[in-house]
Design an enzyme around this catalytic site. Sequence first.
Site, PDB file in Angstrom:
ATOM      1  N   HIS A  29       0.832  -1.210   0.000  1.00  0.00           N
ATOM      2  CA  HIS A  29       0.000   0.000   0.000  1.00  0.00           C
ATOM      3  C   HIS A  29       0.865   1.258   0.000  1.00  0.00           C
ATOM      4  CE1 HIS A  29      -3.873   2.073   0.570  1.00  0.00           C
ATOM      5  NE2 HIS A  29      -3.159   2.964   1.244  1.00  0.00           N
ATOM      6  N   ASP A  31       0.267   5.648  -1.171  1.00  0.00           N
ATOM      7  CA  ASP A  31      -0.689   6.664  -1.628  1.00  0.00           C
ATOM      8  C   ASP A  31      -0.067   7.706  -2.545  1.00  0.00           C
ATOM      9  OD1 ASP A  31      -3.384   6.208  -0.453  1.00  0.00           O
ATOM     10  OD2 ASP A  31      -2.274   6.191   1.419  1.00  0.00           O
ATOM     11  N   GLU A 133      -8.942   2.387  -2.778  1.00  0.00           N
ATOM     12  CA  GLU A 133      -9.018   2.478  -1.325  1.00  0.00           C
ATOM     13  C   GLU A 133     -10.301   3.194  -0.942  1.00  0.00           C
ATOM     14  OE1 GLU A 133      -6.232   3.522   2.533  1.00  0.00           O
ATOM     15  OE2 GLU A 133      -5.924   4.672   0.697  1.00  0.00           O
ATOM     16  N   HIS A 160     -12.873   3.342   3.938  1.00  0.00           N
ATOM     17  CA  HIS A 160     -11.746   4.104   4.490  1.00  0.00           C
ATOM     18  C   HIS A 160     -12.138   4.488   5.911  1.00  0.00           C
ATOM     19  CE1 HIS A 160      -8.659   7.368   4.808  1.00  0.00           C
ATOM     20  NE2 HIS A 160      -7.946   6.376   4.302  1.00  0.00           N
ATOM     21  N   HIS A 201      -8.855  -0.920   7.338  1.00  0.00           N
ATOM     22  CA  HIS A 201      -9.862   0.136   7.548  1.00  0.00           C
ATOM     23  C   HIS A 201     -11.233  -0.382   7.978  1.00  0.00           C
ATOM     24  CE1 HIS A 201      -7.784   3.854   6.542  1.00  0.00           C
ATOM     25  NE2 HIS A 201      -7.192   3.217   5.548  1.00  0.00           N
ATOM     26  N   HIS A 222      -2.544  -2.689   5.096  1.00  0.00           N
ATOM     27  CA  HIS A 222      -1.739  -1.804   5.952  1.00  0.00           C
ATOM     28  C   HIS A 222      -2.360  -1.741   7.347  1.00  0.00           C
ATOM     29  CE1 HIS A 222      -4.612   0.634   3.687  1.00  0.00           C
ATOM     30  NE2 HIS A 222      -4.430   1.693   4.451  1.00  0.00           N
ATOM     31  N   ASP A 326       2.077   2.055   3.604  1.00  0.00           N
ATOM     32  CA  ASP A 326       1.162   3.202   3.690  1.00  0.00           C
ATOM     33  C   ASP A 326       1.928   4.515   3.666  1.00  0.00           C
ATOM     34  OD1 ASP A 326      -1.216   4.579   3.723  1.00  0.00           O
ATOM     35  OD2 ASP A 326      -1.592   4.345   5.854  1.00  0.00           O
TER      36      ASP A 326
END
Length: 379
Positions: A29, A31, A133, A160, A201, A222, A326
């Site tokens: 993961h 972003d 995500e 999320h 999440h 993550h 993450d």
Amino acid sequence: MALAAPPIQDNAYAAALALLERAPMIDGHNDLPYVIRLSRTAKGDVAAYELGNVHAETDTDIPRMQAGKLAGQFFAAYVPPNHPKPAGFALAQIALMRDILSRHASVFRPGLSADDVEAAKAEGRIALFMTIENGSAIDNELDALDAYYGLGVRLMTLCHNGTHDWCDSATDAPRHNGLTAFGKDVIRRMNKLGMVVDLAHVSHKVMHDVLDVSSAPVVWSHSNAFSLCDHPRNVPDDVLDRVAAAGGVVMATFVPDFISQASRDWHRPAKDQYGKTPDGMDYKKAEADIAAKAGPRPKATLAQFCDHLDYLARRIGHDHIGIGSDFFGGAVPEGLEDTSTFPGLIAELIRRGWSEENLEKLAGGNTLRVLRAVEQKAG
């Protein structure tokens, strides 16, 4: 954000580099697409971001990914909770990732299957896996999953930080006592397509619900061990005890508040009862106020992160753990500052006595096994 400090140049680090020359390193993961979208200079333009340059202000770029020996990278099409147009937002992030693939074809190849990781490793490239995500991106339409799969998406994180129409979040008030009937249909459709179900999440109840429904192994892309740090995003023991039988993988993450109980406790005044930042809060001011009263924020460290890996290995076995950094341009632990630090992580585990076999499983072998199992269950 400072660049990572030079690693300790010892026999363990040399052994880590040698191991990652032959074994694929996969990060579950990152972003970066959202970081590019938020960049004040690039504003979502991949060419303007100049991914080939080192970005000392954040944590991910091509030079440091290559230094980190990555063979596979899962990039997220992040969709903010309660976004009024979640599908459009997700599609824009997917378009950005496709642009990365197009502009940097000498560095990345499309990640569509486990075989692409091994091919990328042989080519000296990185398999770029596109993920979503936040399941709100399907707009409550099962067939949207088919469309996303057709665009190359191979994993979806079910929610999320906010509960949505069919899935309770770990960091929001529950509305469904877990997963709704439609949510269970989502899992079945993802299994049929060969799309990995990601439980990072989701609420602890949803974790159980998905394990009851899914016919394919699932991942936590993550998340860490709840017993070592009681953030609601981490995985509790009663769920961990089901992971091995389900063939799943928990990908331990670098987020400081998921690693360090002291860091999580320090942040509590800036979080709501569910562990997330309340809407509208000036987070920087809130942190300054906490520091004025409680002193500086406690650091999370590489050693503490490895404590989570040790715990997970004892609890669920070496066949069921991976890495999901993450990285998102935010706070990072000491020793895990950016994507160049994966060899240093492997070196620390070598110093702790981990075997080469178990290190290869952690680095990417377990993730490849899950990808292949999900692919085989499709159809």
